[in-house]
Design a protein around this motif. Structure first.
Motif, PDB file in Angstrom:
ATOM      1  N   PRO A   5      37.783  51.878  45.516  1.00 30.05           N
ATOM      2  CA  PRO A   5      37.840  52.113  44.072  1.00 30.05           C
ATOM      3  C   PRO A   5      38.106  53.567  43.687  1.00 30.05           C
ATOM      4  O   PRO A   5      38.775  53.819  42.686  1.00 30.05           O
ATOM      5  CB  PRO A   5      36.476  51.654  43.574  1.00 30.05           C
ATOM      6  CG  PRO A   5      35.615  51.527  44.764  1.00 30.05           C
ATOM      7  CD  PRO A   5      36.500  51.291  45.940  1.00 30.05           C
ATOM      8  N   THR A  24      33.108  48.831  42.464  1.00 30.83           N
ATOM      9  CA  THR A  24      33.477  47.611  43.180  1.00 30.83           C
ATOM     10  C   THR A  24      32.259  46.712  43.353  1.00 30.83           C
ATOM     11  O   THR A  24      31.120  47.174  43.229  1.00 30.83           O
ATOM     12  CB  THR A  24      34.113  47.946  44.551  1.00 30.83           C
ATOM     13  OG1 THR A  24      34.618  46.746  45.132  1.00 30.83           O
ATOM     14  CG2 THR A  24      33.125  48.600  45.511  1.00 30.83           C
ATOM     15  N   ARG A  32      35.931  39.752  46.144  1.00 29.30           N
ATOM     16  CA  ARG A  32      35.723  41.156  45.856  1.00 29.30           C
ATOM     17  C   ARG A  32      36.460  41.556  44.576  1.00 29.30           C
ATOM     18  O   ARG A  32      37.545  41.036  44.303  1.00 29.30           O
ATOM     19  CB  ARG A  32      36.244  41.995  47.024  1.00 29.30           C
ATOM     20  CG  ARG A  32      35.844  43.422  46.882  1.00 29.30           C
ATOM     21  CD  ARG A  32      36.244  44.250  48.073  1.00 29.30           C
ATOM     22  NE  ARG A  32      36.155  45.638  47.630  1.00 29.30           N
ATOM     23  CZ  ARG A  32      37.006  46.587  47.969  1.00 29.30           C
ATOM     24  NH1 ARG A  32      38.001  46.324  48.778  1.00 29.30           N
ATOM     25  NH2 ARG A  32      36.852  47.802  47.500  1.00 29.30           N
ATOM     26  N   ILE A  34      37.394  45.065  41.914  1.00 34.08           N
ATOM     27  CA  ILE A  34      37.354  46.505  41.660  1.00 34.08           C
ATOM     28  C   ILE A  34      37.504  46.660  40.152  1.00 34.08           C
ATOM     29  O   ILE A  34      38.330  45.974  39.543  1.00 34.08           O
ATOM     30  CB  ILE A  34      38.516  47.239  42.368  1.00 34.08           C
ATOM     31  CG1 ILE A  34      38.411  47.073  43.893  1.00 34.08           C
ATOM     32  CG2 ILE A  34      38.535  48.722  41.999  1.00 34.08           C
ATOM     33  CD1 ILE A  34      39.579  47.657  44.647  1.00 34.08           C
TER      34      ILE A  34
END
Ligand SMILES: [Zn+2]
Ligand SMILES: [Zn+2]
Length: 283
Positions: A5, A24, A32, A34
């Motif tokens: 990030p 993140t 996941r 960000i």
């Protein structure tokens, strides 16, 4: 390579001239994400850009803060030039295979709809999805690079609609001191939104020589390149609406300086010709 990030925030900050902070995490489904948020601003009054990394799919969305009403209203009030840049970036996203969702006040629109701007926005769903992407692939384009390209496009579209404040010409145009005196810095080239859009569409390498500041100087120079107006602004009509796809070109400081050694400036083709000539002479 997984995108981090901080690096993403640095690159996007450099490209847009707006300072972003990166964070993140993982969502309920284990994907996941960000997030980028404007630095030094209360997030409840602004927005977040959330990038979700799924299996072979990337989605990027605009999330407005709880009290971002005035910001959304200002975005819906964006001037003609800003809307044109927004459309141009969206068109670029579409050409690269993204699916675009835009729903001001809960109503489904296409990014080209003119009536989308008729009423003030009080909420906004806006996002892009790109499937069939090599995310997580062992070989091929690294994840970090893919995330960066798509985030750059999406943020450029958002930045196009943001109410921008006045800023110093030097931090946007990036001209060397000597060039500033020679070149008439104009309101087109100075415009941060055009710059972000040009970089999102054309990338950060020099259109003439291919030089990339980050490759040479590292992260400190990521997202840095000068933006050249292909048709001199003195030759276009006052109400001309620029299209960053055709009217703007990222140039390194050297090529940019040489371009303006003549008025009107040397064309991209002429400049490439100079380098080709040099290459054949030295080989
Ligand atoms: Zn160059
Ligand atoms: Zn120029």
């Amino acid at each position: 390579m997984s995108p981090d990030p901080e690096t993403l925030a640095t690159v996007i900050s450099n490209e847009t001239g707006l300072e972003f902070t990166g964070s993140t995490g993982t969502d309920d489904e284990g994907h996941r994400w960000i997030a980028l948020t404007p630095a030094d601003h209360d997030p409840t009054h602004t927005f977040a850009i959330r990038i979700r990394l799924e299996w072979r799919r990337l989605s990027i969305g605009f999330e407005s803060g709880k009290f971002a009403g005035p910001l959304l209203e200002a975005m819906s009030d964006a001037e003609k030039d800003a809307r044109a840049v927004f459309r141009s970036v969206m068109q670029d996203c579409e050409q690269h295979g993204a699916v675009i969702t835009i729903q001001p006040n809960g109503k489904d629109h296409s990014y080209g709809d003119n009536d989308m701007w008729n009423e003030a926005w009080n909420r906004l769903t806006f996002g892009i999805r790109k499937g069939n992407i090599e995310l997580g692939a062992e070989d091929g384009i690294p994840d970090g690079q893919l995330v960066r390209e798509w985030t750059s496009r999406f943020v450029a579209a958002v930045v196009a609609l943001l109410p921008l404040e006045e800023h110093e010409p030097s931090d946007v145009e990036g001209f060397p001191e000597a060039a500033i005196q020679k070149v008439t810095v104009n309101r087109y080239e100075r415009d941060r939104r055009n710059r972000s859009a040009a970089l999102a569409i054309h990338g950060c390498s020099c259109t003439v020589c291919g030089m990339n500041f980050e490759d040479s100087y590292g992260l400190a120079a990521a997202g840095f390149i000068e933006i050249h107006h292909v048709v001199p602004v003195s030759e276009v009509a006052e109400n001309y609406v620029i299209d960053p796809r055709y009217d703007l070109a990222p140039l390194c400081s050297n090529c940019h300086s040489v371009a303006h050694r003549r008025s009107p400036p040397f064309t991209i083709e002429e400049l490439r010709g100079f380098l080709a000539k040099r290459d054949t002479q030295t080989s």
